[in-house]
Enzyme design. Structure first.
Site, PDB file in Angstrom:
ATOM      1  CG  ASP A 115      51.168  34.524 -10.758  1.00 35.58           C
ATOM      2  OD1 ASP A 115      50.326  33.704 -10.335  1.00 35.58           O
ATOM      3  OD2 ASP A 115      50.833  35.661 -11.175  1.00 35.58           O
ATOM      4  CB  SER A 116      48.946  32.470 -14.124  1.00 34.69           C
ATOM      5  OG  SER A 116      48.433  33.607 -13.464  1.00 34.69           O
ATOM      6  CB  CYS A 122      50.470  31.194  -8.230  1.00 38.16           C
ATOM      7  SG  CYS A 122      48.921  30.609  -8.936  1.00 38.16           S
ATOM      8  CD  GLU A 154      48.546  38.855 -16.525  1.00 33.98           C
ATOM      9  OE1 GLU A 154      49.216  39.147 -17.524  1.00 33.98           O
ATOM     10  OE2 GLU A 154      49.053  38.477 -15.441  1.00 33.98           O
ATOM     11  CB  CYS A 158      44.337  36.456  -6.397  1.00 33.23           C
ATOM     12  SG  CYS A 158      45.000  36.503  -8.087  1.00 33.23           S
ATOM     13  CG  HIS A 189      47.151  38.643 -11.133  1.00 30.67           C
ATOM     14  ND1 HIS A 189      47.547  37.339 -11.028  1.00 30.67           N
ATOM     15  CD2 HIS A 189      47.471  39.043 -12.396  1.00 30.67           C
ATOM     16  CE1 HIS A 189      48.081  36.956 -12.185  1.00 30.67           C
ATOM     17  NE2 HIS A 189      48.052  37.960 -13.027  1.00 30.67           N
TER      18      HIS A 189
HETATM   19  N1  DGL Z   1      48.003  35.153  -9.368  1.00 30.85           N
HETATM   20  C1  DGL Z   1      47.498  33.828  -9.216  1.00 30.85           C
HETATM   21  C2  DGL Z   1      46.861  33.600  -7.884  1.00 30.85           C
HETATM   22  O1  DGL Z   1      47.386  34.099  -6.921  1.00 30.85           O
HETATM   23  C3  DGL Z   1      46.789  33.248 -10.415  1.00 30.85           C
HETATM   24  C4  DGL Z   1      45.650  34.036 -10.957  1.00 30.85           C
HETATM   25  C5  DGL Z   1      45.100  33.458 -12.269  1.00 30.85           C
HETATM   26  O2  DGL Z   1      45.872  33.181 -13.170  1.00 30.85           O
HETATM   27  O3  DGL Z   1      43.867  33.280 -12.314  1.00 30.85           O
HETATM   28  O4  DGL Z   1      45.907  32.898  -7.735  1.00 30.85           O
END
Ligand code: DGL
Length: 276
Positions: free
Chosen positions: A13-14, A76, A153, A185, A187
């Site tokens: 993931d990011s 992600c 984050e 997402c 996150h």
């Molecule tokens: N967690 C990721 C997603 O599911 C990336 C979120 C991001 O870095 O903007 O899209």
């Protein structure tokens, strides 16, 4: 000699979003070993272009290939929406994304489906397409939530501001009387307590991580790739600041992980060789 079955499953993931997927994978596949990569130096992904995401994903998968993974889970949604179809044929191991498993899980829950996701995922229409291909009779409403990933984050999960911005993002979906909400997402499950306070109790939430963990289990069985030895501890790698990731992820993992900084560039194939 080490068998391919003993190799790790790559998860990326990011940032800390993919930990919500790793949690489900570890629950569903307790005998497997995992390599987690967070591209924290280039976060957030959700406001990047398709070209950038394609480049980042290719770099990550090339590095994971060099690390000897037997399968990769794109933890992600942005990468799954923008890059999965193009890159999955380029690597010799299965690569799984979240969109299809998430869409299928949602149509079993409701008829009026809201999707909250990054701006890039919303703009790709990947969820809408996947849902309507599976069931053209449901309604889909999408909202991009650009502020969520930076807030998560920065560990601002319980800020009043986070609650207020969540209310703003969810209101258009509540106006459409959605019965189901996809966390589009990885996150966003970290904000589950905030989102649950805003949603009416009848609205069901879908975390695609459950469905992708089941899909991963089936794929391992199909390809006879299940590990039969004892799993290794998860290896955590980042492109940014290891200490920062370790501190933030501690609360989600319940332990202070050892985090390594890696450079994806070092696994690049030489761009050009001059002869003579
Ligand atoms: N967690 C990721 C997603 O599911 C990336 C979120 C991001 O870095 O903007 O899209």
């Amino acid at each position: 000699m080490k068998q391919v079955q003993q190799n790790q499953i790559g998860v990326f993931d990011s940032g800390v979003g993919g930990l919500t997927v790793l949690r489900q994978l570890k629950q569903q596949l307790p005998e497997e070993s995992f390599l987690y990569f967070a591209d924290t130096a280039r976060l957030p992904y959700g406001t990047r272009t398709k070209e950038e995401i394609l480049q980042f994903v290719r770099e990550i998968l090339t590095w994971m290939q060099a690390e000897g993974v037997k399968m990769v889970i794109m933890a992600c949604n942005t990468s799954s929406a923008l890059a999965l179809e193009e890159v999955r044929q380029e690597f010799p191991f299965p690569v799984l994304g979240l969109i299809l498993p998430g869409a299928r899980a949602a149509i079993h829950q409701g008829r009026s489906i809201g999707v909250i996701a990054t701006p890039a995922t919303v703009a790709s229409n990947a969820y809408q397409r996947a849902i309507l291909e599976a069931d053209a009779g449901v309604e889909v409403f999408q909202v991009g939530c650009p502020e969520f990933v930076p807030l998560i984050e920065q560990n601002r999960l319980t800020d009043v501001y986070t609650y207020q911005i969540a209310e703003q993002y969810l209101q258009p979906l509540l106006d459409r009387s959605i019965d189901t909400l996809i966390y589009g997402c990885t996150h966003y499950p970290h904000l589950n307590p905030v989102i649950k306070r805003i949603l009416p109790p009848a609205v069901k939430t879908v975390n695609p991580a459950y469905a992708v963990a089941i899909a991963a289990e089936k794929e391992l069985q199909l390809l006879s790739l299940q590990n039969t030895n004892s799993p290794l501890p998860t290896r955590f790698c980042v492109s940014g600041e290891p200490q920062q990731f370790a501190l933030l992820s501690q609360q989600f993992l319940g332990e202070h992980p050892h985090v390594e900084k890696v450079s994806l560039q070092s696994t690049h194939l030489p761009a050009c060789r001059f002869i003579g």
